[in-house]
Design a protein around this motif. Structure first.
Motif, PDB file in Angstrom:
ATOM      1  N   THR A   1     -74.976  90.178  -9.620  1.00 35.78           N
ATOM      2  CA  THR A   1     -75.417  90.542  -8.272  1.00 35.78           C
ATOM      3  C   THR A   1     -76.406  89.519  -7.740  1.00 35.78           C
ATOM      4  OG1 THR A   1     -75.042  92.856  -8.815  1.00 35.78           O
ATOM      5  CG2 THR A   1     -76.441  92.405  -6.902  1.00 35.78           C
ATOM      6  N   THR A   2     -77.268  89.037  -8.611  1.00 39.47           N
ATOM      7  CA  THR A   2     -78.214  87.988  -8.223  1.00 39.47           C
ATOM      8  C   THR A   2     -77.482  86.721  -7.789  1.00 39.47           C
ATOM      9  OG1 THR A   2     -80.284  88.577  -9.309  1.00 39.47           O
ATOM     10  CG2 THR A   2     -79.630  86.283  -9.461  1.00 39.47           C
ATOM     11  N   LEU A   3     -76.456  86.334  -8.557  1.00 34.30           N
ATOM     12  CA  LEU A   3     -75.663  85.151  -8.164  1.00 34.30           C
ATOM     13  C   LEU A   3     -74.998  85.386  -6.815  1.00 34.30           C
ATOM     14  CD1 LEU A   3     -73.872  83.988 -11.427  1.00 34.30           C
ATOM     15  CD2 LEU A   3     -75.430  82.626 -10.013  1.00 34.30           C
ATOM     16  N   ALA A   4     -74.480  86.589  -6.614  1.00 31.25           N
ATOM     17  CA  ALA A   4     -73.862  86.911  -5.320  1.00 31.25           C
ATOM     18  C   ALA A   4     -74.900  86.796  -4.203  1.00 31.25           C
ATOM     19  CB  ALA A   4     -73.261  88.316  -5.362  1.00 31.25           C
ATOM     20  N   ASN A   5     -76.119  87.253  -4.465  1.00 30.60           N
ATOM     21  CA  ASN A   5     -77.160  87.163  -3.440  1.00 30.60           C
ATOM     22  C   ASN A   5     -77.475  85.709  -3.087  1.00 30.60           C
ATOM     23  OD1 ASN A   5     -77.509  89.917  -3.071  1.00 30.60           O
ATOM     24  ND2 ASN A   5     -79.132  90.082  -4.616  1.00 30.60           N
ATOM     25  N   ILE A   6     -77.565  84.860  -4.098  1.00 32.06           N
ATOM     26  CA  ILE A   6     -77.889  83.454  -3.826  1.00 32.06           C
ATOM     27  C   ILE A   6     -76.816  82.842  -2.915  1.00 32.06           C
ATOM     28  CG2 ILE A   6     -78.202  81.148  -4.839  1.00 32.06           C
ATOM     29  CD1 ILE A   6     -79.323  82.468  -7.337  1.00 32.06           C
ATOM     30  N   HIS A   7     -75.563  83.265  -3.100  1.00 36.18           N
ATOM     31  CA  HIS A   7     -74.455  82.737  -2.288  1.00 36.18           C
ATOM     32  C   HIS A   7     -74.146  83.626  -1.086  1.00 36.18           C
ATOM     33  CE1 HIS A   7     -72.829  79.064  -3.990  1.00 36.18           C
ATOM     34  NE2 HIS A   7     -73.198  79.507  -5.166  1.00 36.18           N
ATOM     35  N   ASN A   8     -74.979  84.621  -0.872  1.00 36.18           N
ATOM     36  CA  ASN A   8     -74.795  85.492   0.287  1.00 36.18           C
ATOM     37  C   ASN A   8     -73.392  86.142   0.294  1.00 36.18           C
ATOM     38  OD1 ASN A   8     -76.046  86.648   2.477  1.00 36.18           O
ATOM     39  ND2 ASN A   8     -75.331  85.113   3.931  1.00 36.18           N
TER      40      ASN A   8
ATOM     41  N   TYR B   1     -85.688  90.416  -6.806  1.00 33.16           N
ATOM     42  CA  TYR B   1     -85.533  89.169  -7.555  1.00 33.16           C
ATOM     43  C   TYR B   1     -85.174  87.945  -6.725  1.00 33.16           C
ATOM     44  CZ  TYR B   1     -85.228  92.523 -11.418  1.00 33.16           C
ATOM     45  OH  TYR B   1     -85.474  93.538 -12.298  1.00 33.16           O
ATOM     46  N   PHE B   2     -84.849  88.117  -5.435  1.00 27.74           N
ATOM     47  CA  PHE B   2     -84.296  86.972  -4.707  1.00 27.74           C
ATOM     48  C   PHE B   2     -85.195  85.731  -4.714  1.00 27.74           C
ATOM     49  CE2 PHE B   2     -83.278  84.321  -1.070  1.00 27.74           C
ATOM     50  CZ  PHE B   2     -81.938  84.075  -1.315  1.00 27.74           C
ATOM     51  N   PRO B   3     -86.495  85.871  -4.446  1.00 26.14           N
ATOM     52  CA  PRO B   3     -87.304  84.632  -4.400  1.00 26.14           C
ATOM     53  C   PRO B   3     -87.248  83.853  -5.714  1.00 26.14           C
ATOM     54  CG  PRO B   3     -88.505  86.480  -3.439  1.00 26.14           C
ATOM     55  CD  PRO B   3     -87.277  87.060  -4.091  1.00 26.14           C
ATOM     56  N   THR B   4     -87.421  84.542  -6.825  1.00 25.85           N
ATOM     57  CA  THR B   4     -87.368  83.876  -8.136  1.00 25.85           C
ATOM     58  C   THR B   4     -85.994  83.278  -8.393  1.00 25.85           C
ATOM     59  OG1 THR B   4     -88.619  85.823  -8.824  1.00 25.85           O
ATOM     60  CG2 THR B   4     -88.040  84.232 -10.543  1.00 25.85           C
ATOM     61  N   ASP B   5     -84.953  84.078  -8.117  1.00 27.19           N
ATOM     62  CA  ASP B   5     -83.603  83.650  -8.470  1.00 27.19           C
ATOM     63  C   ASP B   5     -83.139  82.489  -7.601  1.00 27.19           C
ATOM     64  OD1 ASP B   5     -83.423  85.545 -10.466  1.00 27.19           O
ATOM     65  OD2 ASP B   5     -82.453  87.035  -9.185  1.00 27.19           O
TER      66      ASP B   5
ATOM     67  N   PHE C   1     -77.365  98.913  -4.367  1.00 26.56           N
ATOM     68  CA  PHE C   1     -77.726  98.194  -5.593  1.00 26.56           C
ATOM     69  C   PHE C   1     -77.981  96.717  -5.294  1.00 26.56           C
ATOM     70  CE2 PHE C   1     -76.858  95.868  -9.524  1.00 26.56           C
ATOM     71  CZ  PHE C   1     -77.823  96.451 -10.317  1.00 26.56           C
ATOM     72  N   GLN C   2     -77.096  96.125  -4.485  1.00 27.03           N
ATOM     73  CA  GLN C   2     -77.269  94.706  -4.153  1.00 27.03           C
ATOM     74  C   GLN C   2     -78.608  94.479  -3.437  1.00 27.03           C
ATOM     75  OE1 GLN C   2     -73.858  92.854  -2.277  1.00 27.03           O
ATOM     76  NE2 GLN C   2     -74.713  90.815  -2.591  1.00 27.03           N
ATOM     77  N   ARG C   3     -79.004  95.438  -2.594  1.00 24.89           N
ATOM     78  CA  ARG C   3     -80.270  95.303  -1.863  1.00 24.89           C
ATOM     79  C   ARG C   3     -81.474  95.421  -2.810  1.00 24.89           C
ATOM     80  NH1 ARG C   3     -79.977  99.582   1.534  1.00 24.89           N
ATOM     81  NH2 ARG C   3     -77.979  98.710   2.171  1.00 24.89           N
ATOM     82  N   VAL C   4     -81.389  96.363  -3.754  1.00 22.02           N
ATOM     83  CA  VAL C   4     -82.479  96.524  -4.733  1.00 22.02           C
ATOM     84  C   VAL C   4     -82.697  95.209  -5.492  1.00 22.02           C
ATOM     85  CG1 VAL C   4     -83.045  97.604  -6.970  1.00 22.02           C
ATOM     86  CG2 VAL C   4     -82.287  99.017  -5.038  1.00 22.02           C
ATOM     87  N   ILE C   5     -81.587  94.624  -5.931  1.00 29.39           N
ATOM     88  CA  ILE C   5     -81.692  93.372  -6.694  1.00 29.39           C
ATOM     89  C   ILE C   5     -82.226  92.250  -5.798  1.00 29.39           C
ATOM     90  CG2 ILE C   5     -80.336  91.606  -7.926  1.00 29.39           C
ATOM     91  CD1 ILE C   5     -80.743  94.150  -9.553  1.00 29.39           C
TER      92      ILE C   5
END
Lengths: 102, 102
Positions: free
Chosen positions: A74-81, A16-20, A8-12
């Motif tokens: 999940t997006t916030l988690a991605n931004i902070h790796n 969305y990572f570039p935008t987020d 799920f984290q990978r899908v998000i």
């Protein structure tokens, strides 16, 4: 097939990572809070023990709002790796579990 | 082994459901919001681009706060009998994906 937390984290991330990451943490946090507010509304609409049971649309909306809050988190988690599966070992690893969730 | 969303939801149900359902939705929602506040603090402590990088303890705390918010969300989903894996198909099922997460 069962959805894993990492999938799920990978899908998000993929979608969305570039935008987020361009929006940054504060703006993304505001989106999260907006969705938390919508979840609160949906919880009220679906309040247990109401005289009128929720409509099917209200019930479907409740499920969507849970998904939306989790997606923004999940997006916030991605931004902070932050690796959510690893983070959740706080609850799933018997060696780490402390009995309360605070 | 990879953690699935359904496994995590079951762990939270098995450990916390009696307490959480007795407390009810409004009280449980307050716990969720308390954790969202702690996540906000952790995001500030770990703000990207700060002159001082976060300490290892601040970084570890950020990961814990994500886990705590997800655990309280999952508890609320359990009280309402919401299947999170099913709810997340909003994002994972190509037939349902609408391109924006709101």
């Amino acid at each position: 097939m069962a959805l894993t937390v990492a999938q799920f984290q990978r899908v998000i991330r993929d979608r969305y990572f570039p935008t987020d990451s361009a929006r940054g943490v504060p703006g993304t946090f505001m989106w999260l809070i907006e969705e938390v507010g919508e979840l609160a509304t949906a919880l009220q609409d679906n309040a247990l023990g109401k005289a009128q049971p929720p409509t099917p649309a209200q019930r479907a909306n409740l499920e969507e709002e849970f998904a939306d809050v989790i997606a923004w988190l999940t997006t916030l988690a991605n931004i902070h790796n932050v690796d959510l599966e690893k983070a959740l070992t706080k609850y799933t690893d018997p060696k780490r579990v402390e009995g309360v969730k605070d």
